[in-house]
Design a protein around this motif. Sequence first.
Motif, PDB file in Angstrom:
ATOM      1  N   ALA A  65      38.113  49.346  38.391  1.00  0.00           N
ATOM      2  CA  ALA A  65      37.980  50.763  38.712  1.00  0.00           C
ATOM      3  C   ALA A  65      37.685  50.957  40.197  1.00  0.00           C
ATOM      4  O   ALA A  65      38.192  51.895  40.825  1.00  0.00           O
ATOM      5  CB  ALA A  65      36.874  51.394  37.861  1.00  0.00           C
ATOM      6  N   ALA A  66      36.872  50.064  40.772  1.00  0.00           N
ATOM      7  CA  ALA A  66      36.553  50.148  42.201  1.00  0.00           C
ATOM      8  C   ALA A  66      37.799  49.909  43.056  1.00  0.00           C
ATOM      9  O   ALA A  66      37.989  50.566  44.084  1.00  0.00           O
ATOM     10  CB  ALA A  66      35.465  49.144  42.553  1.00  0.00           C
ATOM     11  N   LEU A  67      38.646  48.976  42.635  1.00  0.00           N
ATOM     12  CA  LEU A  67      39.899  48.749  43.354  1.00  0.00           C
ATOM     13  C   LEU A  67      40.747  50.018  43.367  1.00  0.00           C
ATOM     14  O   LEU A  67      41.306  50.403  44.398  1.00  0.00           O
ATOM     15  CB  LEU A  67      40.691  47.621  42.687  1.00  0.00           C
ATOM     16  CG  LEU A  67      40.343  46.181  43.018  1.00  0.00           C
ATOM     17  CD1 LEU A  67      41.204  45.240  42.182  1.00  0.00           C
ATOM     18  CD2 LEU A  67      40.543  45.890  44.496  1.00  0.00           C
ATOM     19  N   LEU A  84      46.375  46.580  22.152  1.00  0.00           N
ATOM     20  CA  LEU A  84      45.700  47.816  21.764  1.00  0.00           C
ATOM     21  C   LEU A  84      45.020  48.515  22.946  1.00  0.00           C
ATOM     22  O   LEU A  84      44.309  49.506  22.750  1.00  0.00           O
ATOM     23  CB  LEU A  84      44.666  47.540  20.659  1.00  0.00           C
ATOM     24  CG  LEU A  84      45.265  47.217  19.288  1.00  0.00           C
ATOM     25  CD1 LEU A  84      44.173  46.771  18.316  1.00  0.00           C
ATOM     26  CD2 LEU A  84      46.010  48.416  18.718  1.00  0.00           C
ATOM     27  N   MET A  85      45.224  48.009  24.164  1.00  0.00           N
ATOM     28  CA  MET A  85      44.738  48.764  25.318  1.00  0.00           C
ATOM     29  C   MET A  85      45.417  50.127  25.323  1.00  0.00           C
ATOM     30  O   MET A  85      46.627  50.222  25.132  1.00  0.00           O
ATOM     31  CB  MET A  85      45.050  48.026  26.624  1.00  0.00           C
ATOM     32  CG  MET A  85      44.297  46.734  26.817  1.00  0.00           C
ATOM     33  SD  MET A  85      44.555  45.999  28.468  1.00  0.00           S
ATOM     34  CE  MET A  85      46.345  45.720  28.445  1.00  0.00           C
ATOM     35  N   GLY A  86      44.617  51.169  25.545  1.00  0.00           N
ATOM     36  CA  GLY A  86      45.168  52.509  25.425  1.00  0.00           C
ATOM     37  C   GLY A  86      44.907  53.394  26.626  1.00  0.00           C
ATOM     38  O   GLY A  86      44.441  52.947  27.680  1.00  0.00           O
ATOM     39  N   ARG A  92      39.865  55.347  32.420  1.00  0.00           N
ATOM     40  CA  ARG A  92      38.595  54.852  32.958  1.00  0.00           C
ATOM     41  C   ARG A  92      38.817  54.038  34.230  1.00  0.00           C
ATOM     42  O   ARG A  92      38.032  54.121  35.179  1.00  0.00           O
ATOM     43  CB  ARG A  92      37.888  54.002  31.913  1.00  0.00           C
ATOM     44  CG  ARG A  92      36.634  53.326  32.468  1.00  0.00           C
ATOM     45  CD  ARG A  92      35.927  52.495  31.438  1.00  0.00           C
ATOM     46  NE  ARG A  92      34.843  51.763  32.059  1.00  0.00           N
ATOM     47  CZ  ARG A  92      34.020  50.945  31.419  1.00  0.00           C
ATOM     48  NH1 ARG A  92      34.146  50.785  30.118  1.00  0.00           N
ATOM     49  NH2 ARG A  92      33.067  50.308  32.061  1.00  0.00           N
ATOM     50  N   LEU A  93      39.887  53.224  34.255  1.00  0.00           N
ATOM     51  CA  LEU A  93      40.148  52.358  35.397  1.00  0.00           C
ATOM     52  C   LEU A  93      40.909  53.065  36.511  1.00  0.00           C
ATOM     53  O   LEU A  93      41.040  52.512  37.609  1.00  0.00           O
ATOM     54  CB  LEU A  93      40.964  51.137  34.947  1.00  0.00           C
ATOM     55  CG  LEU A  93      40.337  50.230  33.892  1.00  0.00           C
ATOM     56  CD1 LEU A  93      41.253  49.072  33.584  1.00  0.00           C
ATOM     57  CD2 LEU A  93      38.959  49.732  34.341  1.00  0.00           C
TER      58      LEU A  93
END
Length: 253
Positions: A65-67, A84-86, A92-93
């Motif tokens: 997320a910082a990147l 299953l990553m959604g 969020r990232l």
Amino acid sequence: MPGTILASDMHLDPERPESMALFGRFLDEIAAGADALYLLGDLFEVWLGDDAIHPAYEPVLERLAALSRAGTAVCIQHGNRDFLMGSGLAERLGATLLPEETVADLGGTPTLLLHGDSLCTDDTAYQAFRAQVRDPAWQAGFLALSPEERMEQARQARAASREAQAAVDSEITDVNADAVAEAFRRHDVRQMIHGHTHRPADHALSVDGRPARRLVLPQWTDRGGYIRCDEDTCELLAYPWESRLPTSDGEYC
């Protein structure tokens, strides 16, 4: 250093904290400042859903997320472990969740990016499993279970997978040459990058009489590797730099 960084098959696992620490250092030392970071599947050993994130993953998620906040475009593809990553995780990232096959301009060349498991068509048992778990109805049913029930099913599936793979010839789990050629034709490209097979190499090919290039990313265990693309070319590199990666002819670089 500007440019585009690609990696896959980190298989991050709370039971292997050293691998998460290694990947965290990679994000700080290599990916920081890049124009884009592409993660082509199996970032996680298992992903039970965006609502069931293991606390051990938090440092890596915060680094990603910082990147993104710092201006690096973070792009993620599904693998056979983390399909299953959604959208919740992507939001969020601050990342883009890529389709199963996508074409990006890398090193001045249109390049097909994919995890690579769809190319392993000789492994018919796996392809049947893949079709099942990628089905939206199956995924909805699985995500309706409690996190504990999902974990138990995942444990059973992993045990069955290890048993099945032990009995399968290693050539069956590699890519099928016809499937590779068809993917090149389907997207009308001459360069491809994927992971999944854990056979890192830089393959020079001929497809329909035209030169083509297939770059294969390594898995991450006690060390890893990545591809860096600048405006001229893409290069397969080891991480840390002291380690070496095999080339397609069996030598090491």
